[in-house]
Design an enzyme around this catalytic site. Sequence first.
Site, PDB file in Angstrom:
ATOM      1  N   HIS A  45       0.819  -1.210   0.000  1.00  0.00           N
ATOM      2  CA  HIS A  45       0.000   0.000   0.000  1.00  0.00           C
ATOM      3  C   HIS A  45       0.855   1.263   0.000  1.00  0.00           C
ATOM      4  CE1 HIS A  45      -4.216  -1.611   1.074  1.00  0.00           C
ATOM      5  NE2 HIS A  45      -3.519  -2.527   0.434  1.00  0.00           N
TER       6      HIS A  45
ATOM      7  N   HIS B 115      -2.104 -12.066  -2.842  1.00  0.00           N
ATOM      8  CA  HIS B 115      -3.134 -12.792  -2.107  1.00  0.00           C
ATOM      9  C   HIS B 115      -2.758 -14.246  -1.837  1.00  0.00           C
ATOM     10  CE1 HIS B 115      -6.358  -9.714  -3.608  1.00  0.00           C
ATOM     11  NE2 HIS B 115      -5.489  -9.197  -2.758  1.00  0.00           N
TER      12      HIS B 115
END
Length: 723
Positions: free
Chosen positions: A98, A266
């Site tokens: 992020h 993920h």
Amino acid sequence: MDGNDLKSTGKCPVMHGALTSTASSVMEWWPNALNLDILHQHDAKTNPLKGFDYREALKSLDVDALKADLRALMTDSQDWWPADWGHYGGLMIRMAWHAAGSYRLADGRGGAGTGNQRFAPLNSWPDNANLDKARRLLWPIKKKYGNSVSWADLIILAGNVAYESMGLRTFGFAFGREDIWHPEKDVYWGSEKEWLAPSDSRYGSMEDPSTMENPLAAVQMGLIYVNPEGVNGQPDPMKTAAQVRETFARMAMNDEETAALTAGGHTVGKCHGNGDAALLGASPEGADVVEQGLGWMNHSTRSVGRNTVTSGIEGAWTTHPTTWDNGYFDLLFGYDWELKKSPAGAWQWMPINIREEDMPVDVENPQIRVMPIMTDADMAMKVDPVYREICQRFAADHAYFTDTFARAWFKLTHRDLGPKARYIGPEVPAEDLIWQDPVSAGSTSYDVAAVKAKIAASGLSIADMVSTAWDSARTYRGSDMRGGANGARIRLAPQKDWEGNEPARLAHVLSVLEPIAAASGASLADVIVLAGSYGVEQAAKAAGFDITVPFAPGRGDATDAMTDAASFDVLEPVADGFRNWMKKDYVVSAEELMLDRAQLLGLTAPEMTVLVGGMRVLGTNHGGTAHGVFTDRVGALTTDFFTTLTDMAFKWVPAGNNLYHLTDRKSGAVRFTATRADLVFGSNSILRAYAEVYAQDDNAEKFVHDFVAAWVKVMNADRFDLV
């Protein structure tokens, strides 16, 4: 009124809100006024390490010891924020992702290169919920290693080490990111006034993701890329796939890199939504002082481990969420999936009839098996035919997937670090990557004086030499250290054909300078800059000042093979206030566009002022227009721009769209023409103050020296070898 009076009336002696964010700034009284704050970012007075040389400090860093401490941290759980499955890897990867993922290609802003995740608004974005905990977990390590490692480097390194500790062989890592010390107010994140507002306002058409407002990349305010529940929170994997493709393209990623990053990101960790989000406290920037910079705290019930709430989606993507494997594809393609709601009420996809052995264990109790999940973006990898084909190749070849992801992860986390010349450390990959905009080293052994003599005899005008050097250098942007004069890419596609570079004039100037470079052993990049500097010297001489513009040889010439032409499209100027040009009329004013260009070039407001005033009188306007050329001595580096602008014998009269006439107050005769990019130096109170300095009778020499200093700063902006 004395102290007793104040006490008796209960009045505070300080105006309420005057020192906090509740206070109105001066600019809020006049919202249409030009705000120069963008040029005042990161003032030295905000830096507690003034004079500190981070690149020098890195030489003392024990990288092996630092990485060993980070590896130990990954499984060293703490009571106040226990790790999922006893491993902080997923949290640290999300923090690094992020930080880097806020980068956007259009203007190079965002990204992990400055440690800006520590400050608002990024530290309080909804998509960054609980990353404050990740940074706080790193604090003991930052405290131990101190100034020898920046927060910016540590955040990304923590993500790298997290992957390595779970079995991924990373592509490499480079140190060299220097911290900032206050929020980056110059970054436009969108016009919305609330977090996660519907994204409709960002698009010309919600059916066409390419119509998203530039330079934005994320689909909603407060997100890093797309909404994990679907477009505006409504699940539809095909529509989400279109948004994913556009968003990642705006982060400089192609389809294969996008699929690899989605799957690799993920493969480890989980989403958190096993609780009531309404019980969470304010974000870090809005939390009470007792929280000490932490946000989203829940003091009414247990809120850690299996009861953590972050995104609202609940579950892991894979069977073994702390291991680098191909488990993501095994589950994605091995099962059919159906829409369900998480305990927190978020949309998520869950497998139908999953075998118990394929279910991940609970984050706290390994005796309990729980359901895995997929987000709408994950389902996009399955239903979009292009992404599906890529992911099936990954599923069939784990080594291929691993290499592709490792390279994409390296690109994601290093894109805004700039060219490879800025990379530091023992893990810098030897391979040159095209997205690093490689440039071969240029010669420094040629006779600079002899080259300058050939330039002097070339017959090129001052305006041609200065304009070409400026056009070559002005592409630099300090946001991601791309562009600039090094490489002489102005002679390559796409730059040679940009309207702002006046292709016909540019071709003529290059046809004169290229033989000089070839005969002397100098790079064309050096000769272009040297010609511009020589032009400035001649202009100063015409104004009565004999000066030498500092010049540092050593630039190289890039080739087409070294240039990712498509990625350079975003560097094309749509306006250049320094050359008084706009490609077309925009909603944004000419002066605001000039301000943005100045900020990307790293200029201060005084430097912007002196450069504009100087370039006007040198006759460097695009297309040779006379707007703002307030002088009868074109080609002489005089202060005439400023003396005319501040002369009250004249007044300005609107004469068309972004066109004004300077008229004599007595006779009404038109003396000069101008644009808003000229008049702002007389209308804006701050810029006028700078203009008046140079309009004074005693500052003609100061003007020349200040212009030269600002000129050299722009010409050398991309010379990282000179740092």
